[in-house]
Scaffold this motif. Structure first.
Motif, PDB file in Angstrom:
ATOM      1  N   THR A   1       0.860  -1.178   0.000  1.00 22.99           N
ATOM      2  CA  THR A   1       0.000   0.000   0.000  1.00 22.99           C
ATOM      3  C   THR A   1       0.895   1.226   0.000  1.00 22.99           C
ATOM      4  N   LEU A   2       0.770   2.039  -1.019  1.00 27.38           N
ATOM      5  CA  LEU A   2       1.690   3.150  -1.202  1.00 27.38           C
ATOM      6  C   LEU A   2       1.747   4.060   0.017  1.00 27.38           C
ATOM      7  N   ALA A   3       0.616   4.328   0.625  1.00 23.51           N
ATOM      8  CA  ALA A   3       0.576   5.271   1.745  1.00 23.51           C
ATOM      9  C   ALA A   3       1.348   4.768   2.957  1.00 23.51           C
ATOM     10  N   LYS A   4       1.542   3.439   3.060  1.00 18.70           N
ATOM     11  CA  LYS A   4       2.171   2.869   4.252  1.00 18.70           C
ATOM     12  C   LYS A   4       3.502   2.185   3.965  1.00 18.70           C
ATOM     13  N   ASN A   5       3.874   2.057   2.708  1.00 16.76           N
ATOM     14  CA  ASN A   5       5.048   1.267   2.350  1.00 16.76           C
ATOM     15  C   ASN A   5       6.210   2.185   1.972  1.00 16.76           C
ATOM     16  N   PRO A   6       7.258   2.270   2.800  1.00 12.79           N
ATOM     17  CA  PRO A   6       8.363   3.190   2.496  1.00 12.79           C
ATOM     18  C   PRO A   6       9.151   2.792   1.247  1.00 12.79           C
ATOM     19  N   TYR A   7       9.177   1.493   0.915  1.00  7.14           N
ATOM     20  CA  TYR A   7       9.916   1.062  -0.268  1.00  7.14           C
ATOM     21  C   TYR A   7       9.209   1.510  -1.544  1.00  7.14           C
ATOM     22  N   LEU A   8       7.877   1.397  -1.547  1.00  7.21           N
ATOM     23  CA  LEU A   8       7.128   1.876  -2.705  1.00  7.21           C
ATOM     24  C   LEU A   8       7.198   3.395  -2.810  1.00  7.21           C
ATOM     25  N   GLN A   9       7.189   4.063  -1.688  1.00 12.16           N
ATOM     26  CA  GLN A   9       7.294   5.525  -1.709  1.00 12.16           C
ATOM     27  C   GLN A   9       8.633   5.959  -2.305  1.00 12.16           C
ATOM     28  N   GLU A  10       9.695   5.282  -1.891  1.00 13.71           N
ATOM     29  CA  GLU A  10      11.008   5.569  -2.456  1.00 13.71           C
ATOM     30  C   GLU A  10      11.028   5.254  -3.948  1.00 13.71           C
ATOM     31  N   SER A  11      10.467   4.112  -4.319  1.00 19.46           N
ATOM     32  CA  SER A  11      10.426   3.699  -5.722  1.00 19.46           C
ATOM     33  C   SER A  11       9.654   4.710  -6.561  1.00 19.46           C
ATOM     34  N   LEU A  12       8.544   5.217  -6.025  1.00 18.53           N
ATOM     35  CA  LEU A  12       7.755   6.212  -6.745  1.00 18.53           C
ATOM     36  C   LEU A  12       8.592   7.454  -7.050  1.00 18.53           C
ATOM     37  N   GLU A  13       9.288   7.966  -6.046  1.00 12.84           N
ATOM     38  CA  GLU A  13      10.055   9.195  -6.250  1.00 12.84           C
ATOM     39  C   GLU A  13      11.156   8.993  -7.283  1.00 12.84           C
ATOM     40  N   MET A  14      11.791   7.829  -7.283  1.00 13.85           N
ATOM     41  CA  MET A  14      12.840   7.577  -8.259  1.00 13.85           C
ATOM     42  C   MET A  14      12.259   7.333  -9.655  1.00 13.85           C
ATOM     43  N   THR A  15      11.119   6.643  -9.703  1.00 13.83           N
ATOM     44  CA  THR A  15      10.485   6.392 -10.990  1.00 13.83           C
ATOM     45  C   THR A  15      10.075   7.696 -11.671  1.00 13.83           C
ATOM     46  N   LEU A  16       9.640   8.665 -10.873  1.00 16.29           N
ATOM     47  CA  LEU A  16       9.245   9.952 -11.437  1.00 16.29           C
ATOM     48  C   LEU A  16      10.392  10.622 -12.184  1.00 16.29           C
ATOM     49  N   ARG A  17      11.618  10.314 -11.803  1.00 13.37           N
ATOM     50  CA  ARG A  17      12.765  10.937 -12.448  1.00 13.37           C
ATOM     51  C   ARG A  17      13.106  10.302 -13.800  1.00 13.37           C
ATOM     52  N   VAL A  18      12.613   9.076 -14.039  1.00  9.64           N
ATOM     53  CA  VAL A  18      12.984   8.396 -15.285  1.00  9.64           C
ATOM     54  C   VAL A  18      11.791   8.103 -16.183  1.00  9.64           C
TER      55      VAL A  18
END
Length: 470
Positions: free
Chosen positions: A81-98
Motif C-alpha cells: 500500500t503506497l501510503a504505508k510502504n516506504p519502499y514503494l514511496q522511495e520507488s515512486l520518487e525515483m520512478t518519477l525521475r525516469v
C-alpha cells in the motif's frame, strides 16, 4: 539500509540496489542511463555466479506447498500500500525521475495489483490453469484407456524474466506468477523502472526474510543486449526459459539464445485496435459514448501499452465517421486514471508522417495538433506508420466484419461497440490472429485467470515431467 539512504548518492545520479536470493545488495560500481530521459543511475557490481544455485541443488521453493506460497503472497500483498510502504514511496520518487508518466498515473499503477494478490484471485488462477494445486505440489497419477499408469508433475522451472518497463505493476504481478510455480528466478529490471521489483522484494523480506520463495528470487540490472551477461545467463546449464517482455529489438535479441533446452516465452510487441458498429450513430448520446470509450482504450498509459488501441475501424459513411473523429479527438485530451489529458508531444517521425497525409485530402483527414492532447487521422486503410503518443488512425468500413482484414497475429486486443456484436466478429478476428476481444472501453480491465497473448502463462512456465510405468 533505510529507504532514505538508498534513494540517491548525489542530486543527479540515482542509486539502484540489487536484490540477490534474499539479500539487498548496494553499490555504485556500474553506471547506466535510463531509457526515456537518459537519467544517470548506478548499480552494484553484477556477480553472475551469485544469482542461482547449480542444477544439482533443488530450488528453495520446489517442495513448498502452493497453499503456503499463497499465504506468503497475500500477506506481502496486504503491505503493498503506497501510503504505508516506504519502499514503494522511495520507488515512486525515483520512478518519477525516469518515467514519462506523471505522478498521478504512477501512483494509480501501484494500486492495481491489489486486485490480483488476494487469496481468492491467486487460488482461482491456479484452478483455471492447472485444475488445482496437486500437480504443482507433487506427482499426480493417471491411468490411460489401456490401463497404463503414469504420474505427472508441473515441475518448478528456472526462469530469467525480462520485465516490462511501461508499468510498475508489471513487476508485482511477475513476482507473484514466479512464486506460484515455485521457480528459481532472475528478474532483469528495465531501465524505465529499475526500482519497483526491489521494492516489492524488500516488502516480502519484511514478512519473512528467510522464506524459500524469497530465496528463489534475484532482481538485478544490466544493459539489455549485453552479451557478456546474456551469453552466460541465457544457457540451459543454468535456466530453462527466458520470459521476455519488450520491444521488437529486445525480443529479437533474446531469440538469438534459444536452443535445445532453453526456451523463449515471448510477450512480444502487440498492436491493439477497436471496431465500432453503425449503432454508434443512432443518437448523439450513443456517438458521444462510443467516442469516450474509444478514447479511454486508445490512451492507456498515453498509448504506451499493448492494449492501447492505435487503429479504429468504424462502420459508416465518411460524414458519419468524420463526426466520430472530431468527438474522438476531443476526448483524447482528457485526464483519466491511466492517461494524461496532455501527454508528451508526438516525436518528429509522427509529425512528419501526419504532415505527409494532410496533402492527400479528402481521402485522408487530420484532427488535432502536435500539443500532446491527441491526433486523429482518418484514412481509407490503415496508415503505414506506427501511431504513438495518442495518435489514433480511424478507418471507415462498410461492415464490422471487414475490420478483420486489418488484424494480424500481432493484434492483441480488439474493443467492440456495441458489446452485443462481439459474437458477430470474434471468430473472424480470431482467424486473423487476434488474441482478445473485449467491450469497447475495457481494454485495460479483464477477468482473472484467462489466457494472455494466446497462452496460459503459468502453464508455459513450468516443466511438465512424466513418470511413466508403461
Amino acid at each position: 539500509m533505510s529507504p532514505a539512504t538508498a534513494a540517491t548518492s548525489t542530486a543527479t545520479t540515482i542509486r539502484v540496489p540489487h536484490f540477490v536470493r534474499g539479500r539487498l545488495i548496494s553499490g555504485e560500481d556500474t553506471a547506466y542511463l535510463s531509457r526515456d530521459f537518459g537519467v544517470p543511475f548506478v548499480t552494484p557490481q553484477l556477480r553472475l555466479d551469485e544469482l542461482f544455485a547449480p542444477r544439482t541443488e533443488p530450488g528453495p521453493a520446489f517442495d513448498v506447498p502452493v497453499a503456503d506460497i499463497i499465504d506468503y503472497l497475500v500477506e506481502a500483498g496486504s503491505r503493498l500500500t503506497l501510503a504505508k510502504n516506504p519502499y514503494l514511496q522511495e520507488s515512486l520518487e525515483m520512478t518519477l525521475r525516469v518515467s514519462a508518466l506523471p505522478r498521478r498515473i504512477i501512483e494509480n499503477t501501484y494500486k492495481r495489483p491489489g486486485q490480483f494478490l488476494t487469496r481468492e484471485a491467486l487460488e482461482y488462477r491456479i484452478e483455471r490453469t492447472f485444475g488445482g494445486a496437486d500437480v504443482l505440489d507433487g506427482w499426480v497419477e493417471h491411468t490411460d484407456p489401456g490401463g497404463r499408469r503414469s504420474r505427472v508433475r508441473a515441475f518448478p522451472p528456472r526462469l530469467v524474466h525480462m520485465l516490462a518497463g511501461n508499468s510498475p505493476s508489471a513487476a508485482m504481478t511477475s513476482i507473484a506468477d514466479a512464486a506460484l510455480v515455485k521457480a528459481v528466478n532472475v528478474f532483469k529490471m528495465p531501465s524505465a523502472d529499475p526500482f519497483t521489483t526491489v521494492a516489492v522484494l524488500r516488502t516480502m523480506a519484511d514478512v519473512d526474510p528467510d522464506h524459500p520463495v524469497l530465496r528463489s528470487m534475484s532482481a538485478v540490472y544490466w544493459r539489455g543486449g549485453d552479451a557478456t551477461v546474456e551469453g552466460v545467463l541465457y544457457r540451459s546449464q543454468y535456466f530453462d526459459k527466458l520470459v521476455a517482455w519488450g520491444g521488437g529489438d529486445a525480443i529479437a535479441n533474446a531469440a538469438k539464445y534459444v536452443g535445445p533446452g532453453f526456451q523463449l516465452i515471448a510477450f512480444d510487441p502487440k498492436v491493439s485496435m477497436s471496431v465500432i458498429g453503425r449503432e454508434a450513430f443512432a443518437s448523439e448520446l450513443s456517438l458521444a459514448e462510443a467516442a469516450e470509450l474509444a478514447a479511454a482504450d486508445a490512451t492507456v498509459f498515453n498509448q504506451d501499452a499493448c492494449v492501447a488501441a492505435r487503429h479504429i475501424c468504424v462502420e459508416g459513411g465518411i460524414e458519419q465517421v468524420d463526426r466520430f473523429c472530431a468527438l474522438l479527438c476531443e476526448r483524447l485530451g482528457v485526464d483519466r486514471e491511466f492517461a494524461s489529458g496532455t501527454g508528451p508531444k508526438p516525436p518528429g517521425e509522427i509529425r512528419e508522417a501526419v504532415d505527409g497525409v494532410r496533402f492527400l485530402a479528402p481521402d485522408y483527414r487530420v484532427w488535432g495538433a502536435y500539443d500532446g492532447r491527441g491526433l486523429v487521422v482518418r484514412s481509407p486503410e490503415p496508415v503505414d506508420f506506427h501511431p504513438t503518443h495518442k495518435t489514433v488512425n480511424v478507418v471507415p468500413v462498410t461492415a464490422m466484419t471487414d475490420a478483420a482484414a486489418y488484424a494480424t497475429v500481432a493484434t492483441q486486443t480488439v474493443g467492440v461497440y456495441p458489446a452485443h456484436r462481439k459474437a458477430e466478429v470474434r471468430d473472424r478476428l480470431a482467424t486473423a490472429g487476434v488474441q482478445r476481444v473485449v467491450k469497447l472501453g475495457s481494454a485495460l480491465t479483464g477477468s482473472i485467470g484467462n489466457p494472455h497473448d494466446a497462452m496460459y502463462p503459468l502453464h508455459r512456465f513450468v516443466n511438465w515431467v512424466v513418470d511413466d510405468d508403461a
